[in-house]
Design a protein around this motif. Structure first.
Motif, mmCIF file in Angstrom:
data_model
loop_
_atom_site.group_PDB
_atom_site.id
_atom_site.type_symbol
_atom_site.label_atom_id
_atom_site.label_comp_id
_atom_site.label_asym_id
_atom_site.label_seq_id
_atom_site.Cartn_x
_atom_site.Cartn_y
_atom_site.Cartn_z
ATOM 1 N N GLN A 6 -2.859 3.523 10.597
ATOM 2 C CA GLN A 6 -2.132 4.122 9.465
ATOM 3 C C GLN A 6 -0.725 4.559 9.851
ATOM 4 N N SER A 7 -0.513 4.818 11.140
ATOM 5 C CA SER A 7 0.798 5.372 11.525
ATOM 6 C C SER A 7 1.677 4.378 12.293
ATOM 7 N N CYS A 8 1.199 3.148 12.488
ATOM 8 C CA CYS A 8 2.006 2.165 13.223
ATOM 9 C C CYS A 8 2.535 1.073 12.295
ATOM 10 N N HIS A 65 -9.782 -4.845 6.565
ATOM 11 C CA HIS A 65 -9.883 -3.423 6.904
ATOM 12 C C HIS A 65 -8.494 -2.857 7.231
ATOM 13 N N ILE A 66 -7.746 -3.586 8.032
ATOM 14 C CA ILE A 66 -6.423 -3.106 8.458
ATOM 15 C C ILE A 66 -5.479 -3.028 7.250
ATOM 16 N N GLU A 67 -5.510 -4.068 6.412
ATOM 17 C CA GLU A 67 -4.616 -4.112 5.253
ATOM 18 C C GLU A 67 -4.924 -2.979 4.282
ATOM 19 N N ARG A 68 -6.246 -2.663 4.168
ATOM 20 C CA ARG A 68 -6.636 -1.561 3.277
ATOM 21 C C ARG A 68 -6.055 -0.235 3.794
ATOM 22 N N LEU A 69 -6.110 -0.048 5.117
ATOM 23 C CA LEU A 69 -5.603 1.205 5.685
ATOM 24 C C LEU A 69 -4.084 1.281 5.636
ATOM 25 N N ASN A 70 -3.436 0.140 5.823
ATOM 26 C CA ASN A 70 -1.974 0.132 5.913
ATOM 27 C C ASN A 70 -1.444 -1.227 5.461
ATOM 28 N N PRO A 71 -1.105 -1.356 4.168
ATOM 29 C CA PRO A 71 -0.649 -2.660 3.646
ATOM 30 C C PRO A 71 0.658 -3.140 4.272
ATOM 31 N N ARG A 72 1.364 -2.247 4.967
ATOM 32 C CA ARG A 72 2.632 -2.647 5.607
ATOM 33 C C ARG A 72 2.427 -3.121 7.045
ATOM 34 N N MET A 73 1.171 -3.090 7.494
ATOM 35 C CA MET A 73 0.895 -3.413 8.902
ATOM 36 C C MET A 73 1.076 -4.910 9.196
ATOM 37 N N ILE A 74 1.767 -5.191 10.280
ATOM 38 C CA ILE A 74 1.904 -6.570 10.777
ATOM 39 C C ILE A 74 0.893 -6.725 11.913
ATOM 40 N N VAL A 75 -0.008 -7.689 11.800
ATOM 41 C CA VAL A 75 -1.030 -7.895 12.832
ATOM 42 C C VAL A 75 -0.692 -9.182 13.576
ATOM 43 N N ALA A 76 -0.266 -9.025 14.819
ATOM 44 C CA ALA A 76 0.240 -10.172 15.580
ATOM 45 C C ALA A 76 -0.728 -10.523 16.702
ATOM 46 N N SER A 77 -1.087 -11.810 16.762
ATOM 47 C CA SER A 77 -2.111 -12.230 17.722
ATOM 48 C C SER A 77 -1.652 -13.418 18.554
ATOM 49 N N VAL A 78 -2.056 -13.385 19.819
ATOM 50 C CA VAL A 78 -2.001 -14.590 20.661
ATOM 51 C C VAL A 78 -3.423 -15.103 20.751
#
Ligand code: CAO
Length: 415
Positions: A88-90, A111-124
């Motif tokens: 929520q804070s990152c 789950h992540i999008e629900r908590l923070n719709p502005r979150m960028i989830v970056a994966s290798v």
């Protein structure tokens, strides 16, 4: 002075090399990078290739500068709750776990999008969608699957991996670029998104000239700048080109004075067409300037072996630095083969902050590679890597946990 990414908070859920390379770069640009590690163990690299017993390895310290470390057991209820608050804070979560591991922890995109719709989830991941998407992958696997190994080495030898960590650090660089683009898009879309950098794809991107050559080979059945030309045979796939130059200007690694005892007494020499007359003058073959067999770049392709053999007679009479000095006077592109020992002591790299000495509380002083990207308004100061869990209390307090709650989480093994 402010930094380019000041105010950006990164939930760094990365380990080993590829992910940590990416988040270290973001930290150097000024992001607040909070590295999440497993309690008691931490990133496996802390204990790998150790040179001092009980002390964080150079492998770890050199990939995790300028970060904070919090320990969280992501499989405990308390740990998941801490991670929810971090999400929520990152601004960005970066991860490079094996495929599916994040979902198994309960941190699905939904789950992540629900908590923070502005979150960028970056994966290798090792591979993108396809038959290998579930595979675990390390550096050399990516070099092999991305086209690097089949095109590296000598024509009569086996495929070869390179020392440059193009699979891990190369993919980390690609991911960092994707994250910055997503952060920029978010400034007008208001939304986060998923960013994926598969290692195979990143290596292939770095090998794109070889896919160029594959298509040239299929059309013309030969590659004139390759050492297999004109005497050898070409098969159906791009062959290994040894030390031939990758571009349209033929080049080779040549011996210099002292090569018999010094493994790195060599120079890379490029016979750039524009300076061909100067090359001939330097090596004492002025006749080649007008000789039909050598006068044009096209004609020279038929004679690269004798040309480089003659140039090598000259380079063997000089040490690599003397040769550099003479060749640079004529603008002939060349470069000494530098050992890691020479690079570690190179004054210009020290002065530019690319080779940096860092002090560490348990290791003492060590050398690292600093930020290779120089920005006039966002300077980089390299600070040491965190000890395991060094910032756990600080981060939990900022997330709103009381001292009692932190003690409770610790007693439960959640942090
Ligand atoms: N708390 C609790 N569990 C944790 C944890 C934490 N803080 N951090 C990780 N774990 C768990 C994971 O959830 C996973 O559990 P499951 O297998 O039950 O889902 C487990 O630790 C192992 O994670 P992993 O499979 O990612 O690690 P590994 O050492 O077995 O594999 C690697 C390492 C690199 C091969 C794999 O992570 C991978 O393929 N990553 C993607 C490609 C990549 O980045 N490769 C380059 C690595 S650098 O050479």
């Amino acid at each position: 002075m402010s930094k380019a990414l000041e105010g950006v908070r990164i939930l760094d859920f990365t380990h080993v090399q590829s992910g940590p390379t990416c988040t270290q770069l973001l930290a150097w640009f000024g992001a607040d990078v909070i590295k999440v590690e497993r309690p008691g163990e931490g990133d496996a690299t802390r204990g790998q290739l150790r040179d001092i017993p009980g002390v964080d390895s150079l492998y770890f310290t050199m990939l995790n500068h300028n970060k904070r470390s919090i320990t969280i057991d992501s499989k405990s209820a308390g740990g998941r709750e801490v991670l929810d608050r971090l999400i929520q804070s990152c601004d960005v979560m970066v991860e490079n776990f094996a495929p599916g591991a994040l979902d198994r922890m309960g941190f699905t995109w939904e789950h992540i999008e629900r908590l923070n719709p502005r979150m960028i989830v970056a994966s290798v991941k090792g591979f993108g969608a396809g038959p290998y998407e579930h595979c675990k992958v390390y550096e050399n696997v990516a070099q092999c699957a991305g086209g690097s190994a089949s095109t590296t080495g000598f024509g009569d030898g086996p495929p070869m991996v390179t020392g440059a960590q193009i699979g891990d650090s190369g993919t980390g660089l690609h991911l960092a670029l994707g994250i910055l683009a997503a952060l920029y898009q978010r400034t007008h879309s208001g939304r986060g998104q998923k960013v994926l950098a598969p290692m195979q794809d990143a290596v292939l991107n770095l090998c794109r000239v070889k896919l160029r050559d594959q298509q040239r080979l299929e059309r013309t059945h030969t590659l004139h700048e390759y050492p297999q030309y004109p005497d050898g045979r070409f098969g159906e796939a791009v062959p290994r080109a040894g030390n031939a130059s990758g571009g349209g200007q033929p080049g080779s690694i040549l011996r210099c004075k002292g090569w018999e005892t010094d493994a790195n007494a060599y120079i890379y020499f490029i016979t750039q067409a524009a300076v061909w007359p100067a090359v001939c003058k330097v090596i004492g073959e002025e006749g080649w300037i007008t000789d039909e067999a050598f006068a044009t770049a096209q004609a020279r392709l038929l004679h690269l072996k004798p040309i480089f053999a003659r140039i090598e007679q000259w380079t063997m009479s000089k040490d690599k630095f003397e040769a550099m000095e003479i060749l640079n006077q004529y603008d002939i592109p060349c470069g000494p083969i530098l050992s890691m020992k020479e690079i570690a002591n190179e004054p210009a790299l020290r002065a530019s902050g690319t080779v940096v000495e860092v002090d560490h509380p348990t290791r003492g002083k060590y050398l690292t590679v600093g930020n290779p990207i120089k920005m006039s308004d966002s300077p980089t100061e390299v600070t040491r890597s965190p000890l395991l869990g060094e910032h756990t209390d600080e981060v939990l307090t900022a997330l709103g946990y009381s001292a009692d709650e932190i003690a409770g989480l610790r007693a439960d093994g959640a942090v």
